[in-house]
Design a protein around this motif. Structure first.
Motif, PDB file in Angstrom:
ATOM      1  N   THR A 299       0.868  -1.184   0.000  1.00 22.16           N
ATOM      2  CA  THR A 299       0.000   0.000   0.000  1.00 22.16           C
ATOM      3  C   THR A 299       0.899   1.226   0.000  1.00 22.16           C
ATOM      4  O   THR A 299       1.798   1.345   0.845  1.00 22.16           O
ATOM      5  N   VAL A 300       0.674   2.069  -0.983  1.00 19.98           N
ATOM      6  CA  VAL A 300       1.538   3.247  -1.130  1.00 19.98           C
ATOM      7  C   VAL A 300       0.718   4.524  -1.013  1.00 19.98           C
ATOM      8  O   VAL A 300      -0.441   4.581  -1.423  1.00 19.98           O
ATOM      9  N   GLU A 301       1.339   5.509  -0.419  1.00 24.20           N
ATOM     10  CA  GLU A 301       0.675   6.790  -0.207  1.00 24.20           C
ATOM     11  C   GLU A 301       1.737   7.886  -0.323  1.00 24.20           C
ATOM     12  O   GLU A 301       2.907   7.653   0.036  1.00 24.20           O
ATOM     13  N   ILE A 302       1.344   9.048  -0.805  1.00 25.73           N
ATOM     14  CA  ILE A 302       2.289  10.178  -0.846  1.00 25.73           C
ATOM     15  C   ILE A 302       1.655  11.345  -0.098  1.00 25.73           C
ATOM     16  O   ILE A 302       0.512  11.722  -0.376  1.00 25.73           O
ATOM     17  N   ARG A 303       2.419  11.873   0.855  1.00 34.65           N
ATOM     18  CA  ARG A 303       1.948  13.030   1.627  1.00 34.65           C
ATOM     19  C   ARG A 303       3.019  14.107   1.564  1.00 34.65           C
ATOM     20  O   ARG A 303       4.165  13.849   1.953  1.00 34.65           O
TER      21      ARG A 303
ATOM     22  N   MET B 147      -0.956  11.749  -2.856  1.00 29.72           N
ATOM     23  CA  MET B 147      -1.632  10.593  -3.461  1.00 29.72           C
ATOM     24  C   MET B 147      -2.282   9.786  -2.347  1.00 29.72           C
ATOM     25  O   MET B 147      -1.606   9.408  -1.385  1.00 29.72           O
ATOM     26  N   PRO B 148      -3.576   9.575  -2.441  1.00 30.70           N
ATOM     27  CA  PRO B 148      -4.244   8.806  -1.380  1.00 30.70           C
ATOM     28  C   PRO B 148      -3.727   7.369  -1.354  1.00 30.70           C
ATOM     29  O   PRO B 148      -3.185   6.897  -2.348  1.00 30.70           O
ATOM     30  N   PRO B 149      -3.893   6.650  -0.214  1.00 35.61           N
ATOM     31  CA  PRO B 149      -3.384   5.284  -0.134  1.00 35.61           C
ATOM     32  C   PRO B 149      -3.954   4.412  -1.250  1.00 35.61           C
ATOM     33  O   PRO B 149      -5.134   4.481  -1.568  1.00 35.61           O
ATOM     34  N   ARG B 150      -3.062   3.622  -1.856  1.00 36.79           N
ATOM     35  CA  ARG B 150      -3.493   2.724  -2.936  1.00 36.79           C
ATOM     36  C   ARG B 150      -2.769   1.386  -2.766  1.00 36.79           C
ATOM     37  O   ARG B 150      -1.550   1.355  -2.626  1.00 36.79           O
TER      38      ARG B 150
END
Lengths: 164, 180
Positions: free
Chosen positions: B106-110, B134-137
Motif C-alpha cells: 500500500t503506497v501513499e504520498i503526503r 496521493m491517497p493510499p493505494r
C-alpha cells in the motif's frame, strides 16, 4: 553439383521467392503497418514552404483518414488533440507546418491487436520531437482502421495509458 | 593445407597479413562470429539506450547513454530502488523509472514523501520534491509503482505511475553517481 548443394540452392530460391511474393502481395497486416509509417513520413515531409504545397501536404495526410474519423490524443505534457472533422485536421496540420519550430513524428513498433478483411486495430508508439526542446512526447496509440474501396483508412486514433 | 600453400600464405605481404590475417577464411569466420556475438549481446542482452528528457535527473542526465540489462528479470523479480526500463508497444522507445513500491504493497504520498505500508521511504536520490499528494493505494499482485527521480514538477506533468510486471523489460546498468 552435390546433392546437398542442390538442396541449399532450392532452399535459398524458396526463401527469395517467399520474400518477393511478400513484397509484391503484402498481407493486410503489412499494408496497415506500411500505411502508418507512410503517414508519419508524409507528416514530416518538408515542403517548399508555399501555401499551396503546404495545403497539398496537409490534404495528403488527411487522406489517410476515412470520411468519419476521430482523433483523441491526450499525452502527459503535450497539448491535447480532439479532432473529428477533416477541415479541422487540415487546419491543425497547416498551423503545425507554419510554426517555426520543426516537429518530427514517428510511429514505432506497430502491433496488430485484431484484423479482419474490413477492420483492423493496431497499437503503436507515437513519438514527437520538437526541435529545441529537451523532452520528447511519447504516447501509446490505438489505431482503428476500416477498409473503404479496397484501401485502409484510419477511423479512430486514441491514447493508451502506459501508466495507470 | 599443403606445404606449398602454407609457404604462399606466409609470403603474403605484411599489410595483408595485418589486415586480413594469414588465412582469410578463418578471419572471415572470426569476424562473422564477433558480429553475431555483438548483435546478440546488444540486441537481446544489453540494449544501449540514449536518455531523452529530464524525469530521471539528477541521477541520469538528459542525453546520456545507458545499457539495459535484460537478463536479471528472467530469474528474479524487480526490487525497490532499481532503475528499470519500461517498454511501450515495443522497445524502440522505453521509459526509465525507479521502482518505488512492489506488488501487494500500500503506497501513499503526503507532501512529497512516499509511505509504503504506512512507513516513510528513504529516498536520497530525490532533490527538491514538489509536494505531491496521493491517497493510499494497494497495488495488485503484478503491479509496480514507478517514478522518475526528478519530482520537482507537479504530479500531473510527471509521466509515471503504476505499471504491470510484463512491461518491465530490464534494469539500467548505470544508476548514476551515488548521492552523498
Amino acid at each position: 553439383m552435390k546433392k546437398w548443394h542442390k538442396h541449399l540452392v532450392l532452399l535459398v530460391a524458396l526463401l527469395v521467392g517467399a520474400m518477393v511474393l511478400r513484397a509484391l502481395i503484402p498481407s493486410d497486416e503489412r499494408r496497415v503497418h506500411v500505411l502508418l509509417a507512410q503517414m508519419a513520413r508524409d507528416i514530416n515531409e518538408q515542403t517548399r514552404g508555399g501555401m499551396l504545397s503546404d495545403l497539398a501536404a496537409a490534404n495528403r495526410v488527411a487522406d489517410y483518414f476515412g470520411p468519419e474519423f476521430e482523433i483523441r490524443i491526450n499525452a502527459t505534457g503535450a497539448p491535447e488533440l480532439d479532432i473529428s472533422d477533416r477541415s479541422e485536421l487540415i487546419q491543425m496540420l497547416l498551423s503545425a507546418r507554419k510554426s517555426r519550430r520543426g516537429v518530427k513524428v514517428a510511429i514505432l513498433d506497430p502491433q496488430t491487436v485484431a484484423i479482419s478483411k474490413t477492420n483492423a486495430v493496431v497499437e503503436a508508439t507515437g513519438k514527437a520531437e520538437v526541435s529545441g526542446e529537451t523532452d520528447v512526447f511519447v504516447s501509446e496509440l490505438r489505431f482503428t482502421l476500416v477498409k473503404i474501396d479496397r484501401r485502409w483508412r484510419i477511423r479512430r486514433v486514441e491514447t493508451i495509458r502506459t501508466f495507470e | 593445407m599443403s606445404a606449398l600453400e602454407s609457404d604462399q600464405t606466409d609470403m603474403a605481404p605484411l599489410w595483408r597479413r595485418i589486415l586480413i590475417g594469414r588465412n582469410p577464411r578463418i578471419t572471415l569466420l572470426r569476424a562473422a562470429l564477433i558480429g553475431l556475438i555483438c548483435w546478440t549481446t546488444f540486441r537481446h542482452v544489453l540494449l544501449p539506450v540514449r536518455i531523452s528528457g529530464i524525469s530521471m535527473e539528477p541521477t541520469l542526465r538528459n542525453g546520456s547513454v545507458n545499457l539495459i540489462n535484460w537478463l536479471p528479470y528472467w530469474w528474479r523479480e524487480p526490487r525497490r530502488g532499481e532503475i528499470v526500463a519500461i517498454r511501450t508497444t515495443g522497445t524502440s522507445v522505453m521509459y526509465l523509472k525507479r521502482i518505488i513500491a512492489l506488488p501487494n504493497e500500500t503506497v501513499e504520498i503526503r507532501a512529497g514523501r512516499v509511505f509504503i505500508n504506512g512507513e516513510p521511504l528513504a529516498e536520497s536520490y530525490v532533490k527538491n520534491p514538489d509536494p505531491w499528494e496521493m491517497p493510499p493505494r494497494r497495488l495488485g499482485p503484478d503491479e509496480y509503482l514507478v517514478f522518475g527521480d526528478n519530482r520537482s514538477m507537479p504530479m500531473e506533468l510527471h509521466v509515471a505511475g503504476v505499471v504491470k510486471r510484463d512491461r518491465i523489460v530490464g534494469k539500467a546498468i548505470w544508476h548514476g553517481k551515488p548521492t552523498p
